[in-house]
Design a protein around this motif. Structure first.
Motif, PDB file in Angstrom:
ATOM      1  N   VAL A 192       0.855  -1.185   0.000  1.00  0.00           N
ATOM      2  CA  VAL A 192       0.000   0.000   0.000  1.00  0.00           C
ATOM      3  C   VAL A 192       0.892   1.237   0.000  1.00  0.00           C
ATOM      4  O   VAL A 192       1.872   1.305   0.762  1.00  0.00           O
ATOM      5  N   GLU A 193       0.568   2.201  -0.851  1.00  0.00           N
ATOM      6  CA  GLU A 193       1.300   3.468  -0.841  1.00  0.00           C
ATOM      7  C   GLU A 193       1.053   4.154   0.501  1.00  0.00           C
ATOM      8  O   GLU A 193      -0.080   4.532   0.838  1.00  0.00           O
ATOM      9  N   THR A 194       2.120   4.290   1.287  1.00  0.00           N
ATOM     10  CA  THR A 194       1.998   4.726   2.676  1.00  0.00           C
ATOM     11  C   THR A 194       2.927   5.898   2.953  1.00  0.00           C
ATOM     12  O   THR A 194       4.087   5.894   2.534  1.00  0.00           O
ATOM     13  N   ARG A 279      -5.160   3.589   1.095  1.00  0.00           N
ATOM     14  CA  ARG A 279      -6.381   2.966   1.615  1.00  0.00           C
ATOM     15  C   ARG A 279      -6.189   2.746   3.104  1.00  0.00           C
ATOM     16  O   ARG A 279      -5.045   2.596   3.574  1.00  0.00           O
ATOM     17  N   PRO A 280      -7.255   2.779   3.901  1.00  0.00           N
ATOM     18  CA  PRO A 280      -7.090   2.638   5.349  1.00  0.00           C
ATOM     19  C   PRO A 280      -6.426   1.313   5.721  1.00  0.00           C
ATOM     20  O   PRO A 280      -6.786   0.255   5.202  1.00  0.00           O
ATOM     21  N   LEU A 281      -5.440   1.393   6.616  1.00  0.00           N
ATOM     22  CA  LEU A 281      -4.754   0.216   7.124  1.00  0.00           C
ATOM     23  C   LEU A 281      -5.243  -0.088   8.538  1.00  0.00           C
ATOM     24  O   LEU A 281      -5.454   0.835   9.340  1.00  0.00           O
ATOM     25  N   LEU A 282      -5.387  -1.369   8.845  1.00  0.00           N
ATOM     26  CA  LEU A 282      -5.732  -1.744  10.209  1.00  0.00           C
ATOM     27  C   LEU A 282      -4.554  -1.461  11.134  1.00  0.00           C
ATOM     28  O   LEU A 282      -3.398  -1.726  10.794  1.00  0.00           O
ATOM     29  N   VAL A 283      -4.854  -0.948  12.302  1.00  0.00           N
ATOM     30  CA  VAL A 283      -3.840  -0.649  13.319  1.00  0.00           C
ATOM     31  C   VAL A 283      -4.089  -1.541  14.526  1.00  0.00           C
ATOM     32  O   VAL A 283      -5.218  -1.603  15.047  1.00  0.00           O
ATOM     33  N   GLU A 284      -3.060  -2.243  14.952  1.00  0.00           N
ATOM     34  CA  GLU A 284      -3.137  -3.032  16.190  1.00  0.00           C
ATOM     35  C   GLU A 284      -2.065  -2.548  17.146  1.00  0.00           C
ATOM     36  O   GLU A 284      -1.023  -2.038  16.732  1.00  0.00           O
ATOM     37  N   ALA A 285      -2.338  -2.715  18.427  1.00  0.00           N
ATOM     38  CA  ALA A 285      -1.332  -2.432  19.451  1.00  0.00           C
ATOM     39  C   ALA A 285      -1.494  -3.442  20.569  1.00  0.00           C
ATOM     40  O   ALA A 285      -2.622  -3.716  21.008  1.00  0.00           O
ATOM     41  N   ASP A 286      -0.390  -4.027  20.990  1.00  0.00           N
ATOM     42  CA  ASP A 286      -0.390  -4.997  22.085  1.00  0.00           C
ATOM     43  C   ASP A 286      -1.369  -6.143  21.822  1.00  0.00           C
ATOM     44  O   ASP A 286      -2.014  -6.676  22.728  1.00  0.00           O
TER      45      ASP A 286
END
Length: 308
Positions: A192-194, A279-286
């Motif tokens: 993904v272009e980020t 495009r929206p990317l999923l974000v996770e933490a911990d």
């Protein structure tokens, strides 16, 4: 016997470990043997650890121990500190961590990935270390703005897809869920272009993953951020230009922290991070999916004390 920090409240995920390896009964037995006064509350679902920790410190408790995995630690710190304002609740709180569940990589950075009987001794003394907490502002899965604290490591991209897929797989698979998700997410994810903005500037390129690290380990022992220090007011930030399959193949390097010399990995030390994508990317933490990009990360510098 009372702790110098006051009686600890154990906020426990009752599913931490199983059978003979169940963490909570082993820990409480060890604490009783040592004569330490303590209290226990158990969680029944998402958000419980945050609510219980928040109520404890508002009622005057100072010492709160997360008993479980990284997700339990994340919920507890969101109870100890107000994410929006960055202000601690109650007196300056002390966080204890007793690893359990499917993994607690946050504990590894501090050498606290030990048996409950060993960690019971650590809870007796008064030695603590001031630590930073990460904060992320993003769009929640419900489409509304959200602000969340995290203790260890956040990811945007392929890592978020892995956690989302793992959370949809049957719990009875245990740790195998994550292995299956790592493989399963490969087929679903494309570059993904980020755009990544750090203190040193802005860079836009095709990426598969962005890592924003306060601690050093994730994925049950992968040393993804060997140069992260959870008390220096800086994230260790990495962008990965590899394909998800290349990330999987790099697992031996990640386990040793040898991946930073790869040509497809860029690394920065930065107090603030912005991540946006085509495009929206999923974000996770911990280990918890928090929402989607665009996401803004900053640090609360040495905002709580970690019990060592």
């Amino acid at each position: 016997m009372s702790s110098p920090l006051g009686p600890p409240l154990l906020v426990a995920n009752p599913g931490a470990g199983a059978g003979r390896d169940a963490v909570l009964p082993r820990l409480t037995a060890a604490l009783r043997t040592r004569g330490l006064d303590f209290d226990v509350v158990t969680t029944g679902g998402p958000g419980d650890a945050t609510r219980l920790a928040r109520q404890a410190v508002q009622d005057g408790r100072r010492f709160v121990v997360a008993v479980g995995g990284d997700g339990t630690v994340q919920e507890v710190v969101n109870g100890l500190v107000d994410a929006e304002t960055g202000e601690v609740r109650g007196r300056r709180p002390v966080l204890g961590v007793v690893a359990g569940g499917t993994g607690c990589d946050f504990a590894r950075t501090f050498g606290l990935d030990r048996a409950p009987e060993v960690l019971a001794d650590h809870l007796l003394g008064e030695q603590t270390l001031p630590i930073d907490l990460g904060r992320v502002r993003l769009t929640g899965l419900d489409g509304r703005p959200r602000t969340v604290l995290f203790a260890n490591i956040a990811e945007a991209g392929y890592g978020g897809d892995v956690i989302a897929l793992a959370n949809r797989l049957p719990r009875r698979l245990g740790r195998a869920r994550y292995g299956a998700a790592i493989v399963g997410a490969i087929a679903r994810f494309r570059h993904v272009e980020t755009t990544v903005t750090v203190d040193q500037g802005t860079r836009t390129e095709p990426l598969c993953n962005v890592v924003v690290a306060n601690g050093q380990f994730f994925g049950r022992g992968l040393q993804v951020a060997p140069r992260a220090l959870p008390y220096d007011d800086r994230f260790n930030v990495q962008s990965w230009g590899a394909t998800p399959f290349d990330v999987l193949r790099a697992a031996p390097q990640l386990r040793k922290g040898d991946h930073l010399s790869r040509s497809d990995v860029r690394e920065w030390q930065s107090a603030r991070v912005e991540v946006a994508a085509s495009r929206p990317l999923l974000v996770e933490a911990d280990g918890e999916v928090l929402g989607r990009t665009p996401a803004s990360f900053d640090l609360l510098h040495r905002v709580i004390d970690l019990k060592l």
